[in-house]
Design a protein around this motif. Structure first.
Motif, PDB file in Angstrom:
ATOM      1  N   PHE A   1      63.510 -24.104  66.760  1.00  0.00           N
ATOM      2  CA  PHE A   1      63.462 -25.201  67.726  1.00  0.00           C
ATOM      3  C   PHE A   1      62.106 -25.917  67.647  1.00  0.00           C
ATOM      4  O   PHE A   1      62.041 -27.150  67.611  1.00  0.00           O
ATOM      5  CB  PHE A   1      63.669 -24.641  69.138  1.00  0.00           C
ATOM      6  N   ILE A   2      61.018 -25.146  67.619  1.00  0.00           N
ATOM      7  CA  ILE A   2      59.677 -25.733  67.626  1.00  0.00           C
ATOM      8  C   ILE A   2      59.398 -26.496  66.336  1.00  0.00           C
ATOM      9  O   ILE A   2      58.769 -27.556  66.357  1.00  0.00           O
ATOM     10  CB  ILE A   2      58.618 -24.631  67.850  1.00  0.00           C
ATOM     11  N   THR A   3      59.860 -25.968  65.215  1.00  0.00           N
ATOM     12  CA  THR A   3      59.552 -26.587  63.924  1.00  0.00           C
ATOM     13  C   THR A   3      60.566 -27.637  63.498  1.00  0.00           C
ATOM     14  O   THR A   3      60.350 -28.320  62.490  1.00  0.00           O
ATOM     15  CB  THR A   3      59.459 -25.513  62.827  1.00  0.00           C
ATOM     16  N   ASN A   4      61.651 -27.786  64.245  1.00  0.00           N
ATOM     17  CA  ASN A   4      62.672 -28.789  63.925  1.00  0.00           C
ATOM     18  C   ASN A   4      62.065 -30.189  64.030  1.00  0.00           C
ATOM     19  O   ASN A   4      61.515 -30.565  65.062  1.00  0.00           O
ATOM     20  CB  ASN A   4      63.854 -28.649  64.889  1.00  0.00           C
ATOM     21  N   ASP A   5      62.153 -30.962  62.955  1.00  0.00           N
ATOM     22  CA  ASP A   5      61.579 -32.310  62.960  1.00  0.00           C
ATOM     23  C   ASP A   5      62.125 -33.160  64.102  1.00  0.00           C
ATOM     24  O   ASP A   5      61.413 -33.995  64.661  1.00  0.00           O
ATOM     25  CB  ASP A   5      61.864 -33.015  61.625  1.00  0.00           C
ATOM     26  N   ALA A   6      63.385 -32.960  64.456  1.00  0.00           N
ATOM     27  CA  ALA A   6      64.004 -33.754  65.522  1.00  0.00           C
ATOM     28  C   ALA A   6      63.372 -33.478  66.879  1.00  0.00           C
ATOM     29  O   ALA A   6      63.489 -34.288  67.799  1.00  0.00           O
ATOM     30  CB  ALA A   6      65.509 -33.473  65.582  1.00  0.00           C
ATOM     31  N   ASN A   7      62.697 -32.345  67.011  1.00  0.00           N
ATOM     32  CA  ASN A   7      62.109 -31.964  68.298  1.00  0.00           C
ATOM     33  C   ASN A   7      60.613 -32.244  68.395  1.00  0.00           C
ATOM     34  O   ASN A   7      59.993 -31.905  69.405  1.00  0.00           O
ATOM     35  CB  ASN A   7      62.344 -30.475  68.564  1.00  0.00           C
ATOM     36  N   GLN A   8      60.003 -32.827  67.362  1.00  0.00           N
ATOM     37  CA  GLN A   8      58.550 -32.944  67.338  1.00  0.00           C
ATOM     38  C   GLN A   8      58.017 -33.813  68.471  1.00  0.00           C
ATOM     39  O   GLN A   8      57.007 -33.472  69.109  1.00  0.00           O
ATOM     40  CB  GLN A   8      58.083 -33.460  65.983  1.00  0.00           C
ATOM     41  N   ALA A   9      58.647 -34.947  68.732  1.00  0.00           N
ATOM     42  CA  ALA A   9      58.175 -35.816  69.817  1.00  0.00           C
ATOM     43  C   ALA A   9      58.291 -35.103  71.156  1.00  0.00           C
ATOM     44  O   ALA A   9      57.391 -35.183  72.005  1.00  0.00           O
ATOM     45  CB  ALA A   9      58.957 -37.125  69.831  1.00  0.00           C
ATOM     46  N   LEU A  10      59.406 -34.396  71.361  1.00  0.00           N
ATOM     47  CA  LEU A  10      59.588 -33.635  72.597  1.00  0.00           C
ATOM     48  C   LEU A  10      58.520 -32.568  72.729  1.00  0.00           C
ATOM     49  O   LEU A  10      57.909 -32.415  73.789  1.00  0.00           O
ATOM     50  CB  LEU A  10      60.977 -32.998  72.612  1.00  0.00           C
ATOM     51  N   MET A  11      58.263 -31.806  71.660  1.00  0.00           N
ATOM     52  CA  MET A  11      57.299 -30.716  71.744  1.00  0.00           C
ATOM     53  C   MET A  11      55.890 -31.238  71.998  1.00  0.00           C
ATOM     54  O   MET A  11      55.131 -30.636  72.774  1.00  0.00           O
ATOM     55  CB  MET A  11      57.328 -29.877  70.468  1.00  0.00           C
TER      56      MET A  11
END
Length: 570
Positions: free
Chosen positions: A170-180
């Motif tokens: 989840f943390i390393t997923n590119d799709a989640n980078q802005a959220l993280m």
């Protein structure tokens, strides 16, 4: 909005999107809410969940969203009674609900939030946490106002539902980078409130006993996954990453100390061990903070009028988050003899490009006095001198080059000292409220002592920063009038520049010359000017102290090794 990820959150094919018939939605809601209804005894919540899953399955996303909205409008207590993710999960495990149906329920919530058809504020954070569904958790977190305590709490509770297996993905997923990135910044800004949410640890019988005071609990496995995932990004733990992956203050302090040691070692391989770099000193300052977090008489007295431990933790985390990236980029760029044909401007440009938007205090045009840029230009120039010394055969010329490097290193260390003390000035002031002055009757003096290795490489040497400092005999001085071309093209004399900066700070009593060692001591650690003068003399006096390159955790032993939530140690 982050895209819904069907890979990490399996869904199934649904019918083509169409406007749902309100009557059909109402009828489906009736069947769900009537299911398991029993007079004079508790309703059969398992039956209701079973019907709900079947009514959801196979419908269009629009229908599913309208059905969920209708049910939540008509049954305000659904999440407190029958609509529990734990119930859905174990009924699936028991075979009462199919995996297909369970996936459809979580996908309906996730996509409904993503499309704006379901108000995330209606959904209980505990339901999302219990789902352990990355897609739903991500959409729910992304929908929250993270500047608001309530929104942050809901996002944090949901985030804690990620299993250790899913956490790293989840943390390393590119799709989640802005959220993280948004979430990590929120954790940093909510640090005081965040620490009341997560596990708390109290000393008990000489060890540590775990007590839970908040809503969020991270397992050892989750913490390990977080630490590994954040480290994979750029080799550092910074900002909210430190708070998330190291929720215990003592353990977080240990990681900061460890990180400074790693950076100090990396810098020394480029610049040499004959002069300590700023990260070398930062290691021992961070270790000293750990000593105070562990408890001292001065801190105990300070807690009668304030919360010095909290502010020490805030300042240490914030400082490491802000300063460490520049050191890491220098080590990554020039370590192992790499990129020696790179100009300084090319290096600094690559650093600013990499860390743009990360809210460092000296990127994105905020380094108005160029302290950090000039500091690293001095490190860069020192590196060039060091590289050239292998070809020097004249002893006098070699000695001059080494002296030149020492002055460049002291200049760089002093500029970063100015930057760091500006960053944490407010935190030091807040932490000092319980003291009034640092040394009330001598009880508070240990708050600002610095413990460093003895000459045999073991612990035991104490530098009393509130007492008069003597010349170490191995001191680096700006005696030669050496010139330096600044990042903005000015030609300055190193010693004159440092003297001007230190003496120009607000709070300099009687216009003292802060570079005069006779003015090195101070009882007023809350004064930026007096504190910075003392730090300058610490740098000048100790910069050539080779023992400072030792690992503080080996010299003094790790303070966090017995913490229950530390997965790295047995």
């Amino acid at each position: 909005m982050i895209p819904y990820d069907p890979v990490s959150s399996p869904s199934v094919t649904t019918v083509q999107a169409q406007a749902p018939d309100p009557k059909q939605v109402d009828s489906a809601a009736d069947r769900v809410l009537d299911a398991g209804d029993r007079d004079f005894r508790k309703d059969n919540y398992e039956k209701r969940m079973d019907v709900f899953a079947k009514e959801i399955s196979g419908q269009s996303r629009e229908f599913q969203a309208e059905l969920i909205n209708t049910i939540l409008d008509r049954d305000g207590g659904a999440f407190k009674s029958w609509m529990h993710s734990d119930r859905l999960n174990w009924m699936t495990s028991d075979g009462d609900i199919s995996q297909h149906e369970k996936s459809e329920v979580y996908a309906a919530f996730a996509e409904g939030i993503d499309r704006g058809q379901i108000d995330a504020g209606k959904i209980d954070a505990g339901f999302v946490r219990g789902s352990q569904n990355p897609g739903l958790i991500g959409q729910y977190m992304d929908a929250q106002n993270l500047n608001d305590n309530g929104g942050f709490r809901r996002a944090m509770v949901a985030f804690s539902g990620l299993s250790s297996c899913e956490m790293q993905t989840f943390i390393t997923n590119d799709a989640n980078q802005a959220l993280m990135q948004r979430f990590e910044k929120a954790v940093q800004s909510h640090q005081d409130w965040y620490e009341s949410l997560v596990n708390d640890y109290v000393a008990s019988g000489g060890g540590y006993a775990k007590v839970y005071e908040g809503e969020v609990e991270f397992s050892k496995e989750q913490l390990m996954a977080m630490r590994s995932a954040f480290l994979a990004d750029d080799g550092l733990h910074t900002s909210g990453e430190l708070l998330l992956a190291y929720p215990d203050r003592m353990e977080r302090n240990e990681r900061v100390t460890e990180q400074y040691h790693e950076l100090s070692t990396g810098m020394s391989e480029i610049l040499g061990k004959d002069n300590a770099n700023w990260a070398t000193f930062a290691q021992w300052a961070s270790d000293e903070i750990g000593r105070n977090l562990d408890g001292t008489l001065g801190i105990a007295l300070g807690e009668m009028g304030g919360n010095p431990k909290y502010w020490l933790s805030v300042g240490n985390t914030m400082l490491s988050s802000d300063i460490s990236p520049s050191f890491k980029h220098f080590v990554d760029t020039f370590g192992g003899g790499k990129n020696r044909d790179m100009s300084f401007e090319q290096f600094w440009s690559s650093f600013e490009n990499k860390y743009a938007g990360r809210e460092l205090t000296y990127t994105d045009g905020r380094d108005t006095q160029l302290d950090m840029k000039n500091a690293f230009k001095a490190y860069y120039d020192s590196m060039k001198l060091k590289d050239g010394e292998a070809a020097i055969t004249d002893p006098a010329q070699l000695a001059d080059s080494k002296d030149h490097r020492g002055e460049l290193m002291l200049y760089a260390n002093s500029l970063i000292g100015l930057q760091e003390q500006d960053i944490i000035n407010k935190d030091i002031s807040n932490g000092m409220r319980g003291f009034g002055i640092v040394n009330p009757g001598g009880f508070g003096e240990h708050w600002i002592d610095l413990h460093v290795p003895d000459r045999d490489g073991k612990g035991g040497r104490e530098i009393n920063l509130n007492l008069e400092m003597k010349n170490s005999g191995n001191r680096v001085n700006f005696d030669s009038g050496r010139e330096f071309v600044t990042a903005d093209g000015r030609t300055i004399k190193l010693g004159d520049e440092v003297r001007t900066r230190l003496n120009g700070l607000d709070g300099n009593p009687n216009n003292e010359d802060e570079t005069d060692i006779n003015n090195a001591d101070t009882n007023h650690w809350e004064s930026y000017s007096q504190r910075m003068g003392t730090i300058y003399h610490l740098f000048a006096n100790s910069q050539r102290d080779g023992e400072l390159f030792l690992d503080a955790r080996d010299v003094f032993d790790s303070r966090a090794k017995d913490l229950n939530n530390n997965p790295w140690r047995s």
